[in-house]
Design a protein around this motif. Structure first.
Motif, PDB file in Angstrom:
ATOM      1  N   ALA A   1      78.130  36.067  20.990  1.00  0.00           N
ATOM      2  CA  ALA A   1      78.569  37.015  22.009  1.00  0.00           C
ATOM      3  C   ALA A   1      79.949  36.569  22.477  1.00  0.00           C
ATOM      4  CB  ALA A   1      77.598  37.064  23.179  1.00  0.00           C
ATOM      5  N   ILE A   2      80.774  37.518  22.879  1.00  0.00           N
ATOM      6  CA  ILE A   2      82.171  37.224  23.214  1.00  0.00           C
ATOM      7  C   ILE A   2      82.529  37.849  24.549  1.00  0.00           C
ATOM      8  CG2 ILE A   2      84.577  37.550  22.506  1.00  0.00           C
ATOM      9  CD1 ILE A   2      83.431  37.906  19.619  1.00  0.00           C
ATOM     10  N   LYS A   3      83.228  37.087  25.366  1.00  0.00           N
ATOM     11  CA  LYS A   3      83.851  37.609  26.574  1.00  0.00           C
ATOM     12  C   LYS A   3      85.359  37.579  26.349  1.00  0.00           C
ATOM     13  CE  LYS A   3      84.457  36.738  31.544  1.00  0.00           C
ATOM     14  NZ  LYS A   3      84.122  35.828  32.682  1.00  0.00           N
ATOM     15  N   GLN A   4      85.953  38.748  26.300  1.00  0.00           N
ATOM     16  CA  GLN A   4      87.391  38.834  26.078  1.00  0.00           C
ATOM     17  C   GLN A   4      88.116  38.940  27.413  1.00  0.00           C
ATOM     18  OE1 GLN A   4      89.304  41.206  22.798  1.00  0.00           O
ATOM     19  NE2 GLN A   4      89.864  42.497  24.536  1.00  0.00           N
ATOM     20  N   ILE A   5      88.803  37.869  27.772  1.00  0.00           N
ATOM     21  CA  ILE A   5      89.603  37.874  28.986  1.00  0.00           C
ATOM     22  C   ILE A   5      90.974  38.472  28.698  1.00  0.00           C
ATOM     23  CG2 ILE A   5      90.627  36.414  30.776  1.00  0.00           C
ATOM     24  CD1 ILE A   5      88.320  34.469  30.350  1.00  0.00           C
ATOM     25  N   SER A   6      91.499  38.168  27.510  1.00  0.00           N
ATOM     26  CA  SER A   6      92.769  38.757  27.087  1.00  0.00           C
ATOM     27  C   SER A   6      92.779  38.864  25.571  1.00  0.00           C
ATOM     28  CB  SER A   6      93.942  37.892  27.543  1.00  0.00           C
ATOM     29  OG  SER A   6      95.152  38.347  26.962  1.00  0.00           O
TER      30      SER A   6
ATOM     31  N   ALA B   1      86.991  42.365  32.303  1.00  0.00           N
ATOM     32  CA  ALA B   1      86.761  41.615  31.071  1.00  0.00           C
ATOM     33  C   ALA B   1      85.844  42.431  30.173  1.00  0.00           C
ATOM     34  CB  ALA B   1      86.134  40.254  31.383  1.00  0.00           C
ATOM     35  N   ALA B   2      86.054  42.333  28.871  1.00  0.00           N
ATOM     36  CA  ALA B   2      85.232  43.046  27.899  1.00  0.00           C
ATOM     37  C   ALA B   2      84.218  42.075  27.300  1.00  0.00           C
ATOM     38  CB  ALA B   2      86.103  43.650  26.811  1.00  0.00           C
ATOM     39  N   TYR B   3      82.992  42.545  27.156  1.00  0.00           N
ATOM     40  CA  TYR B   3      81.907  41.743  26.593  1.00  0.00           C
ATOM     41  C   TYR B   3      81.438  42.394  25.292  1.00  0.00           C
ATOM     42  CZ  TYR B   3      81.589  39.570  31.237  1.00  0.00           C
ATOM     43  OH  TYR B   3      81.862  38.913  32.410  1.00  0.00           O
ATOM     44  N   TYR B   4      81.202  41.569  24.269  1.00  0.00           N
ATOM     45  CA  TYR B   4      80.709  42.048  22.979  1.00  0.00           C
ATOM     46  C   TYR B   4      79.563  41.142  22.524  1.00  0.00           C
ATOM     47  CZ  TYR B   4      85.344  44.236  22.992  1.00  0.00           C
ATOM     48  OH  TYR B   4      86.476  44.952  23.341  1.00  0.00           O
ATOM     49  N   TRP B   5      78.521  41.735  21.994  1.00  0.00           N
ATOM     50  CA  TRP B   5      77.413  40.928  21.480  1.00  0.00           C
ATOM     51  C   TRP B   5      76.727  41.673  20.349  1.00  0.00           C
ATOM     52  CZ3 TRP B   5      77.580  43.613  25.948  1.00  0.00           C
ATOM     53  CH2 TRP B   5      76.566  44.537  26.207  1.00  0.00           C
ATOM     54  N   GLN B   6      76.092  40.912  19.468  1.00  0.00           N
ATOM     55  CA  GLN B   6      75.503  41.513  18.294  1.00  0.00           C
ATOM     56  C   GLN B   6      74.058  41.943  18.538  1.00  0.00           C
ATOM     57  OE1 GLN B   6      75.822  37.624  15.986  1.00  0.00           O
ATOM     58  NE2 GLN B   6      73.909  38.435  15.159  1.00  0.00           N
ATOM     59  N   GLU B   7      73.588  42.785  17.653  1.00  0.00           N
ATOM     60  CA  GLU B   7      72.211  43.266  17.712  1.00  0.00           C
ATOM     61  C   GLU B   7      71.246  42.091  17.694  1.00  0.00           C
ATOM     62  OE1 GLU B   7      69.615  46.882  17.193  1.00  0.00           O
ATOM     63  OE2 GLU B   7      71.640  46.503  17.884  1.00  0.00           O
TER      64      GLU B   7
ATOM     65  N   SER C   1      78.860  46.578  23.399  1.00  0.00           N
ATOM     66  CA  SER C   1      79.974  46.154  24.251  1.00  0.00           C
ATOM     67  C   SER C   1      79.816  46.730  25.653  1.00  0.00           C
ATOM     68  CB  SER C   1      81.310  46.590  23.648  1.00  0.00           C
ATOM     69  OG  SER C   1      81.388  48.000  23.557  1.00  0.00           O
ATOM     70  N   ALA C   2      80.471  46.086  26.609  1.00  0.00           N
ATOM     71  CA  ALA C   2      80.495  46.547  27.996  1.00  0.00           C
ATOM     72  C   ALA C   2      81.733  45.981  28.667  1.00  0.00           C
ATOM     73  CB  ALA C   2      79.240  46.107  28.744  1.00  0.00           C
ATOM     74  N   SER C   3      82.184  46.641  29.743  1.00  0.00           N
ATOM     75  CA  SER C   3      83.340  46.187  30.499  1.00  0.00           C
ATOM     76  C   SER C   3      82.913  45.936  31.938  1.00  0.00           C
ATOM     77  CB  SER C   3      84.458  47.242  30.450  1.00  0.00           C
ATOM     78  OG  SER C   3      85.569  46.828  31.220  1.00  0.00           O
ATOM     79  N   MET C   4      83.315  44.781  32.481  1.00  0.00           N
ATOM     80  CA  MET C   4      82.893  44.388  33.828  1.00  0.00           C
ATOM     81  C   MET C   4      84.084  43.886  34.630  1.00  0.00           C
ATOM     82  SD  MET C   4      79.505  44.814  33.769  1.00  0.00           S
ATOM     83  CE  MET C   4      78.828  43.772  35.051  1.00  0.00           C
ATOM     84  N   GLN C   5      83.959  43.933  35.942  1.00  0.00           N
ATOM     85  CA  GLN C   5      84.976  43.373  36.833  1.00  0.00           C
ATOM     86  C   GLN C   5      85.069  41.886  36.618  1.00  0.00           C
ATOM     87  OE1 GLN C   5      86.632  45.512  38.755  1.00  0.00           O
ATOM     88  NE2 GLN C   5      87.958  44.097  39.842  1.00  0.00           N
ATOM     89  N   ARG C   6      86.293  41.375  36.524  1.00  0.00           N
ATOM     90  CA  ARG C   6      86.506  39.958  36.278  1.00  0.00           C
ATOM     91  C   ARG C   6      86.871  39.235  37.565  1.00  0.00           C
ATOM     92  NH1 ARG C   6      90.595  36.335  34.707  1.00  0.00           N
ATOM     93  NH2 ARG C   6      92.231  37.927  34.855  1.00  0.00           N
ATOM     94  N   GLU C   7      86.225  38.071  37.778  1.00  0.00           N
ATOM     95  CA  GLU C   7      86.548  37.252  38.925  1.00  0.00           C
ATOM     96  C   GLU C   7      87.861  36.523  38.679  1.00  0.00           C
ATOM     97  OE1 GLU C   7      83.432  34.655  39.968  1.00  0.00           O
ATOM     98  OE2 GLU C   7      81.946  36.229  40.301  1.00  0.00           O
TER      99      GLU C   7
END
Length: 233
Positions: free
Chosen positions: A52-57, A185-191, A225-231
């Protein structure tokens, strides 16, 4: 610098915005000391890990205009070295463009499956003391700093990806000078991974599931994938 390969058509070699599954598997394989030709080991590793990946940039796009000279095919002779190739009179110039991501920042969560040959502690130690040089998609993109793998136990994927790390440049104030200003931040994860508290989920098909390392063959998989508010740091 990083280059996350995507399906390429013609002379263009694009880069994804985030690490691909094949690139992450290759990075872990290098850390464990698995050679490219050890296909059975790669198959076992592929079945052992989820990412799973959290893309900050996603970083800044850089495009390299690439030229290479290759000899015409000649079945009567065997060229064993690059020096032998360049000695020939029939050299063809191949032009291509290659994309890279500069100053990207991603947090990756690794989950081992129940039938994994390696436990998570072995993966952590390999990333701390890799057997082979680690690079981000291409051999021209070695890591700018050592990895900092941490162990965590949680049923919530977002909690794992939001784990706090030590400042990259020594202090939070120094990090703020170059960390992205985006508030999301964008989050990606596999099935197969449990998303937990992540909401607003979308699903897409991506072509980065390795089938055979030697023949560079890939197939598709489902990525959420999902997009969330980043601290702020």
């Amino acid at each position: 610098m990083a280059s996350w390969g995507e399906p390429a058509v013609g002379s263009d070699r694009p880069s994804a915005l985030r690490p691909t599954r094949s690139a992450l598997l290759g990075l872990v394989a290098a850390a464990l000391g698995i050679k490219r030709e050890e296909q059975a080991q790669h198959d076992k590793l592929n079945a052992s890990l989820r990412f799973a990946i959290k893309q900050i940039s996603a970083g800044v796009l850089l495009r390299d205009f690439h030229t290479a000279q290759v000899p015409s095919q000649d079945r009567k002779s065997v060229l064993r070295t690059r020096k032998d190739e360049l000695k020939g009179d029939k050299l063809n110039t191949v032009l291509s463009s290659r994309d890279f991501r500069s100053d990207g920042l991603w947090i990756v969560a690794i989950e081992v499956t129940d039938n994994s040959k390696w436990d998570i502690q072995q993966i952590q130690q390999a990333l701390l003391k890799p057997k082979f040089t680690l690079y981000l998609g291409r051999k021209s993109c070695p890591l700018a700093a050592p990895l900092s793998p941490q162990l965590t136990s949680t049923d919530d994927l977002q909690t794992a990806l939001d784990i706090a790390f030590e400042p990259l440049l020594g202090s939070i104030d120094e990090d703020r000078m170059w960390l992205p200003k985006s508030e999301r931040a964008a989050y990606y994860w596999q099935e197969g991974m449990v998303s937990g508290s992540l909401r607003g989920v979308s699903s897409n098909k991506v072509w980065d599931e390795p089938v055979h390392r030697g023949r560079w063959q890939f197939t598709s998989r489902v990525e959420h994938s999902a997009s969330m508010q980043r601290e702020k740091p």
